[in-house]
Write a protein that holds these residues in place. Structure first.
Motif, PDB file in Angstrom:
ATOM      1  N   TYR A 271      -6.275   8.368   1.147  1.00  0.00           N
ATOM      2  CA  TYR A 271      -5.803   7.050   1.566  1.00  0.00           C
ATOM      3  C   TYR A 271      -6.928   6.273   2.236  1.00  0.00           C
ATOM      4  O   TYR A 271      -7.161   5.094   1.932  1.00  0.00           O
ATOM      5  CB  TYR A 271      -4.624   7.217   2.530  1.00  0.00           C
TER       6      TYR A 271
ATOM      7  N   ASN B 282      -3.643   0.479  -3.654  1.00  0.00           N
ATOM      8  CA  ASN B 282      -4.350   0.023  -2.448  1.00  0.00           C
ATOM      9  C   ASN B 282      -5.635  -0.745  -2.736  1.00  0.00           C
ATOM     10  O   ASN B 282      -6.027  -1.613  -1.950  1.00  0.00           O
ATOM     11  CB  ASN B 282      -4.680   1.210  -1.550  1.00  0.00           C
TER      12      ASN B 282
ATOM     13  N   SER C 100      -9.470   4.811  -0.135  1.00  0.00           N
ATOM     14  CA  SER C 100      -9.014   3.601  -0.822  1.00  0.00           C
ATOM     15  C   SER C 100      -9.168   2.383   0.085  1.00  0.00           C
ATOM     16  O   SER C 100      -9.470   1.279  -0.390  1.00  0.00           O
ATOM     17  CB  SER C 100      -7.552   3.749  -1.266  1.00  0.00           C
ATOM     18  N   LYS C 101      -8.982   2.570   1.384  1.00  0.00           N
ATOM     19  CA  LYS C 101      -9.149   1.469   2.325  1.00  0.00           C
ATOM     20  C   LYS C 101     -10.633   1.160   2.556  1.00  0.00           C
ATOM     21  O   LYS C 101     -11.006   0.004   2.802  1.00  0.00           O
ATOM     22  CB  LYS C 101      -8.463   1.792   3.653  1.00  0.00           C
TER      23      LYS C 101
ATOM     24  N   GLY D 137       0.820  -1.201   0.000  1.00  0.00           N
ATOM     25  CA  GLY D 137       0.000   0.000   0.000  1.00  0.00           C
ATOM     26  C   GLY D 137       0.854   1.250   0.000  1.00  0.00           C
ATOM     27  O   GLY D 137       2.030   1.219   0.372  1.00  0.00           O
TER      28      GLY D 137
END
Length: 240
Positions: free
Chosen positions: A163, A112, A166-167, A88
């Motif tokens: 970020y 990711n 994306s998770k 990632g």
């Protein structure tokens, strides 16, 4: 001895996960974007007396690299027991979704999210040959919508919005894939290492990589077909 592939395993949490699983008598393939970095990681482990490890070149954002890694692994083993999608990137700051560049977002998602998907798709046939296959997606609490909408939410998490998004997408993939594979015996779960000091966050985390790897290792060693579509952290589950 179970076989394990960990992406992004030449450093940080991935490296420590590989180390701990190898010490528990798993045969671990350390995924690395560059061969030199992967070989150096293996050298460090072998200096500690850990010999049940190999490196494999895989850039999860490059489908050709993923396919080459799959072909290489297929030539070595008949089945894969555990796939840990750990690779990632954090992306560039700032990450305010109202202004962040689409290029930055795409680069983050390519690794990711899409990287984890195409890696899983390529290695799924090998996982299906295992008597008890498991897919573990390394996520983050900044991807948890439950965390972001809780009354006691931390406003400082805003700096990780791209970020974190994306998770969140990776979490959705985890649940959907778990449902798809429900009749295959392959478990699919997410896990967060917690705020761990790695180069992803300029080593600002409160946990060491050794500590961050522990919930991943625990999940990998306790994977069971009946435990699937869940999101874990140290001490229990995280709300999606």
């Amino acid at each position: 001895m179970k076989t394990v592939l960990i992406t992004g395993a030449n450093k940080g949490i991935g490296f420590e996960t590989a180390k701990q699983l190898a010490q528990l008598n798993h045969y671990v393939y350390l995924g690395s974007r560059g061969k030199a970095n992967g070989l150096e990681a293996v050298r460090q482990l072998k200096e500690l007396g850990i010999t049940n490890v190999e490196t494999i070149v895989i850039d999860v954002a490059d489908i050709n690299s993923v396919r080459e890694a799959r072909a290489e692994l297929e030539a070595k083993i008949g089945s894969l027991d555990i796939l840990i999608n750990n690779a990632g990137i954090a992306g560039n700051q700032p990450q305010d979704l109202a202004t962040s560049s689409i290029e930055n977002l795409r680069r983050i998602f390519d690794t990711n999210f899409f990287g984890a998907i195409q890696t899983t798709q390529e290695f799924l046939p090998l996982l299906k040959k295992s008597s008890q296959g498991a897919i573990i997606n390394v996520s983050s609490e900044v991807g948890s919508l439950a965390v972001h909408t809780a009354p006691q939410r931390n406003p400082n998490r805003a700096k990780y919005h791209a970020y974190g998004s994306s998770k969140t997408a990776l979490n959705a993939f985890t649940v959907m894939l778990a449902n798809e594979l429900n009749d295959t015996g392959i478990s699919v779960n997410g896990v967060t290492p917690g705020y761990t000091a790695t180069d992803l966050n300029q080593f600002q985390g409160a946990k060491t990589p050794e500590q961050g790897a522990m919930p991943i290792v625990k999940l990998a060693t306790q994977s069971h077909p009946g435990i699937t579509a869940k999101f874990f952290k140290d001490g229990g589950e995280v709300g999606w």
